[in-house]
Design an enzyme around this catalytic site. Structure first.
Site, mmCIF file in Angstrom:
data_model
loop_
_atom_site.group_PDB
_atom_site.id
_atom_site.type_symbol
_atom_site.label_atom_id
_atom_site.label_comp_id
_atom_site.label_asym_id
_atom_site.label_seq_id
_atom_site.Cartn_x
_atom_site.Cartn_y
_atom_site.Cartn_z
ATOM 1 N N CYS A 2 19.142 0.896 6.501
ATOM 2 C CA CYS A 2 19.782 1.751 6.234
ATOM 3 C C CYS A 2 20.318 2.782 4.866
ATOM 4 C CB CYS A 2 20.464 2.263 6.708
ATOM 5 S SG CYS A 2 20.706 2.058 8.764
ATOM 6 N N ARG A 27 14.339 2.242 2.619
ATOM 7 C CA ARG A 27 15.378 1.581 3.498
ATOM 8 C C ARG A 27 15.555 1.935 4.952
ATOM 9 N NH1 ARG A 27 18.450 -1.039 -0.847
ATOM 10 N NH2 ARG A 27 20.334 -1.241 1.909
ATOM 11 N N TRP A 74 17.757 2.651 10.367
ATOM 12 C CA TRP A 74 17.075 2.553 10.803
ATOM 13 C C TRP A 74 17.850 1.689 11.765
ATOM 14 C CZ3 TRP A 74 16.474 -3.105 13.113
ATOM 15 C CH2 TRP A 74 15.381 -2.900 12.316
ATOM 16 N N ASN A 100 25.951 1.453 6.327
ATOM 17 C CA ASN A 100 24.881 0.256 6.172
ATOM 18 C C ASN A 100 25.556 -1.192 6.223
ATOM 19 O OD1 ASN A 100 22.521 -0.962 3.015
ATOM 20 N ND2 ASN A 100 22.501 -1.162 6.219
ATOM 21 N N GLY A 101 24.638 -1.642 7.373
ATOM 22 C CA GLY A 101 25.188 -3.103 7.787
ATOM 23 C C GLY A 101 25.373 -3.104 8.906
ATOM 24 N N GLU A 482 -2.016 -12.634 5.183
ATOM 25 C CA GLU A 482 -1.751 -11.189 4.928
ATOM 26 C C GLU A 482 -2.278 -10.128 4.597
ATOM 27 O OE1 GLU A 482 1.255 -10.285 3.980
ATOM 28 O OE2 GLU A 482 0.808 -8.713 2.091
ATOM 29 N N LYS A 486 -1.043 -6.801 6.812
ATOM 30 C CA LYS A 486 -1.013 -5.783 6.233
ATOM 31 C C LYS A 486 -2.041 -4.336 6.939
ATOM 32 C CE LYS A 486 0.731 -5.481 3.279
ATOM 33 N NZ LYS A 486 2.065 -6.318 3.458
ATOM 34 N N GLU A 489 0.608 -3.582 9.747
ATOM 35 C CA GLU A 489 1.428 -2.629 9.033
ATOM 36 C C GLU A 489 1.213 -1.222 9.323
ATOM 37 O OE1 GLU A 489 4.597 -5.037 7.027
ATOM 38 O OE2 GLU A 489 2.651 -4.844 5.180
ATOM 39 N N HIS A 505 -11.663 -22.870 18.562
ATOM 40 C CA HIS A 505 -10.036 -23.738 19.185
ATOM 41 C C HIS A 505 -9.573 -22.989 19.720
ATOM 42 C CE1 HIS A 505 -10.756 -27.853 17.765
ATOM 43 N NE2 HIS A 505 -10.711 -27.221 16.470
ATOM 44 N N LYS A 605 12.194 -1.315 4.543
ATOM 45 C CA LYS A 605 11.227 -2.692 3.489
ATOM 46 C C LYS A 605 12.392 -2.965 3.434
ATOM 47 C CE LYS A 605 9.130 -2.364 -0.920
ATOM 48 N NZ LYS A 605 8.086 -3.281 -0.467
HETATM 49 C C1 F6R Z 1 4.973 -6.964 4.642
HETATM 50 C C2 F6R Z 1 7.001 -6.640 4.029
HETATM 51 C C3 F6R Z 1 7.713 -7.433 4.644
HETATM 52 C C4 F6R Z 1 8.680 -8.336 3.445
HETATM 53 C C5 F6R Z 1 9.764 -9.135 4.197
HETATM 54 C C6 F6R Z 1 10.871 -9.679 3.461
HETATM 55 O O1 F6R Z 1 4.454 -6.254 3.733
HETATM 56 O O2 F6R Z 1 7.346 -5.629 3.103
HETATM 57 O O3 F6R Z 1 6.995 -8.447 5.483
HETATM 58 O O4 F6R Z 1 7.521 -9.186 2.865
HETATM 59 O O5 F6R Z 1 10.278 -8.415 5.469
HETATM 60 O O6 F6R Z 1 11.834 -8.925 2.811
HETATM 61 P P1 F6R Z 1 11.859 -9.441 0.964
HETATM 62 O O7 F6R Z 1 10.314 -10.064 0.380
HETATM 63 O O8 F6R Z 1 13.138 -7.986 0.747
HETATM 64 O O9 F6R Z 1 12.836 -10.942 0.839
#
Ligand code: F6R
Length: 610
Positions: A2, A27, A74, A100-101, A482, A486, A489, A505, A605
């Site tokens: 948030c 956020r 969120w 937020n929290g 990764e 990507k 996501e 396997h 994020k």
């Molecule tokens: C993927 C992504 C998330 C963050 C994860 C950790 O694109 O951005 O998987 O990598 O939520 O976030 P941080 O790096 O802020 O701890």
């Protein structure tokens, strides 16, 4: 998660609040709302969906208000509906709260307040705070907030607006970030500086447990016990361009293309002609593996975990002691040995991810030394660690991490070299040769970015696929993970990353003529074995997209349906280079599928819930 914003001053508050919320959407973007004092009366506007929905609704009204608070959510407690959107009000509709929290004891508080006659209108934990402040309000809203937060367990960053006290916004924080800002026309409060960039010239980071009043003319800050503190104000140094798209269609595209600079900046301050410097970690050099550290854990989540995993592969070779990457949310629940001979590297873009913070606390409780590798300065993770190392990627706005990931890869590789040197595993005369590939890395990233057209052609061919497989071996295996993450996501295509040797396997059962299989094939490690895996895919009619630094090899030319060539580079830097086409592939597939690239569904994020 948030995002919170607040403004009190002489300008119209609504446009400032909406613009700030839009910049905080990384956020969370399930619902949004604002509360303003219009002619002295509380007016609240809330909407399920993104901030632009709210802006559209408000656009129809002319609001004469110079003070207000806002929120982008969120959802944790309660569905992302309008009734659960913030701000939340007390019974009389005179006190508005954005938060937020998570208030962990909200059920007990709610029961008590409901028994005392308070009427609740939402399922959120936040509404409890509005009623709790009302309960404690004896005419001084600052005192009421202080008493209310003293009863709240869990994490909070909150901003409170009272109709009876229209000149100030009261704020408090514990566990979630809060920044106060001062500009020409008034004062701000926000979860993160980008929300007020361009409007505020000075900022103050509220410390744990502090409560403050924000007036048009400035701030007063108080400790948990009500003792006034000298505000530590500092100038804003972030370039406002960093939060603009700069001609790109999406932040993600801009951030992918910023990687030569993001990685270059991260490397620049570390390497010098004959070594690697991490002066902030001086204390680690004294601890030889014999007398000092016996093991290393790298803890992180999501993309940052993939950087940690890559470091695990590199560091176990460099350091000659057990190195393990552990998903942060698992770390606390496992009986992993932790003692004063344990070094923990916590990797995080935001430095706010609660799972990583909790893992860090568990490590510290066991006596470990903790180093945070973070992109955001002054984060909770930095404060809770013994030392912090920064990646210098700049602000990342796109929800999917790109430039912060490659900056983490580069920083971790250099940190591995630095520790290996300090612990006598690399001779001083060998350092220059070890460092040389990093000097060339930004230019090589730029070369790979130059292949974008080829990647677009691939995206056009495969964007309708329902599944993708990513295969690699060794330190490129985390990069395969990764690449799959990507794609999942931002395009919502099901994708999996596997060690290439593991395919037989199980996952091989998935392969047929509709399955694109992206294979990262470097001649630097297990090349022939990876070729055999490609053969296995082709034998089952799978479509092979090879990304390789051996593009002229007859075998890979014969076996692959498509080839993306990567510049031949030393093994320590290839994870960075192989990442770039995978980011571009995910990006262009998502664009072709018409998804919300910068704000994919269900994600945020910064993940501050466990
Ligand atoms: C993927 C992504 C998330 C963050 C994860 C950790 O694109 O951005 O998987 O990598 O939520 O976030 P941080 O790096 O802020 O701890």
């Amino acid at each position: 998660m948030c995002g919170i914003i607040g403004y009190v001053g002489t300008e119209a508050a609504v446009p400032l609040l909406l613009a700030g919320l839009q910049r905080l959407e990384y956020r969370g973007y399930d619902s949004a709302g604002i509360a303003v004092l219009e002619n002295g009366k509380m007016a609240v506007f809330r909407r399920a969906g993104k901030v632009e929905e709210l802006a559209r609704e408000i656009g129809r009204e002319t609001i004469d208000a110079c003070v207000g608070i806002g929120h982008t959510r969120w959802a944790t407690h309660g569905a992302p509906t309008e009734e659960n959107a913030h701000p939340h009000l007390d019974c009389n509709g005179k006190i508005a709260v954005v938060h937020n929290g998570i208030i962990e004891n909200f059920r007990a508080l709610k029961e008590r307040l409901a028994a005392a006659g308070h009427v609740f209108r939402s399922q959120t934990d936040t509404e409890t705070l509005a009623h709790l402040i009302e309960e404690h309000n004896r005419g001084d809203i600052l005192a009421a907030v202080r008493l209310a937060v003293s009863e709240a367990e869990g994490a909070y960053a909150l901003a409170v607006l009272s109709e009876d006290d229209p000149e100030r916004i009261i704020v408090a924080r514990k566990g979630s970030p809060l920044v106060l800002g001062k500009g020409k026309t008034g004062s701000f409060v926000c979860s993160d500086i980008p929300a007020i960039l361009g409007n505020a010239s000075d900022v103050l980071f509220l410390a744990e447990g502090e409560v403050a009043e924000v007036r048009s003319t400035g701030f007063r800050v108080f400790s948990r016990d009500g003792e006034e503190r000298e505000p530590k104000i500092r100038p804003v140094t972030i370039d406002p361009f960093s939060i603009q798209k700069g001609g790109y269609k999406h932040f993600m595209a801009k951030e992918i293309h910023e990687q030569p600079r993001a990685v270059g900046e991260t490397i620049r301050e570390r390497i010098h002609p004959d070594g690697v410097g991490f002066p902030e970690l001086g204390f680690l050099g004294d601890q030889s593996t014999e007398a000092g550290f016996a093991r290393v854990y790298l803890v992180a989540c999501g993309t940052a975990y993939h950087a940690a995993m890559t470091a695990e592969y590199q560091w176990e070779t460099l350091l000659g002691l057990p190195v393990q990457a552990v998903i942060a949310s698992e770390f606390r629940h496992r009986d992993i040995p932790v003692d004063p001979r344990t070094l923990v590297i916590a990797v995080s873009q935001s430095g706010e991810t609660i799972d990583t913070l909790v893992a860090t606390r568990r490590a510290k409780a066991g006596g470990a030394k903790v180093v945070a590798l973070v992109n955001t300065v002054n984060s909770a993770l930095e404060r809770e660690s013994d030392a912090a190392v920064y990646t210098r990627a700049g602000i990342e706005v796109g929800v999917a991490a790109t430039k912060t990931f490659t900056a983490q890869l580069a920083a971790l590789s250099l940190l591995g070299l630095c520790l290996a040197r300090a612990w006598g595993k690399i001779l001083p005369q060998d350092m220059a040769e070890r460092i040389a590939p990093f000097e060339l890395l930004p230019a090589r990233i730029a070369t790979v970015l130059g292949l974008e057209k080829q990647v677009v052609q691939l995206a056009e061919k495969f964007y309708t696929a329902s599944d993708f497989l990513f295969l690699a071996r060794g330190s490129l295996y985390p990069i395969a993970l990764e690449g799959a993450l990507k794609l999942k996501e931002i395009s919502y295509i099901h994708a999996e990353g596997y060690p290439a040797g593991e395919m037989k396997h199980g996952p091989i059962a998935l392969i047929d003529e509709r399955m694109p299989v992206v294979v990262l094939a470097t001649k630097r490690s297990a090349y022939n074995k990876t070729l055999s895996n490609i053969e296995e895919v082709r034998a089952r009619n799978g479509i092979v997209i090879a990304i390789t630094d051996h593009p002229d090899d007859e075998a890979i030319l014969r076996l692959s349906n498509h080839i993306i060539p990567i510049p031949d580079s030393e093994e320590i830097v290839i994870p960075v280079l192989y990442t770039i086409p995978l980011q571009l592939l995910a990006y262009h597939v998502a664009v072709l599928r018409g998804t919300d690239v910068d704000q994919p569904r269900n994600l945020a994020k910064t993940v501050t819930v466990e």
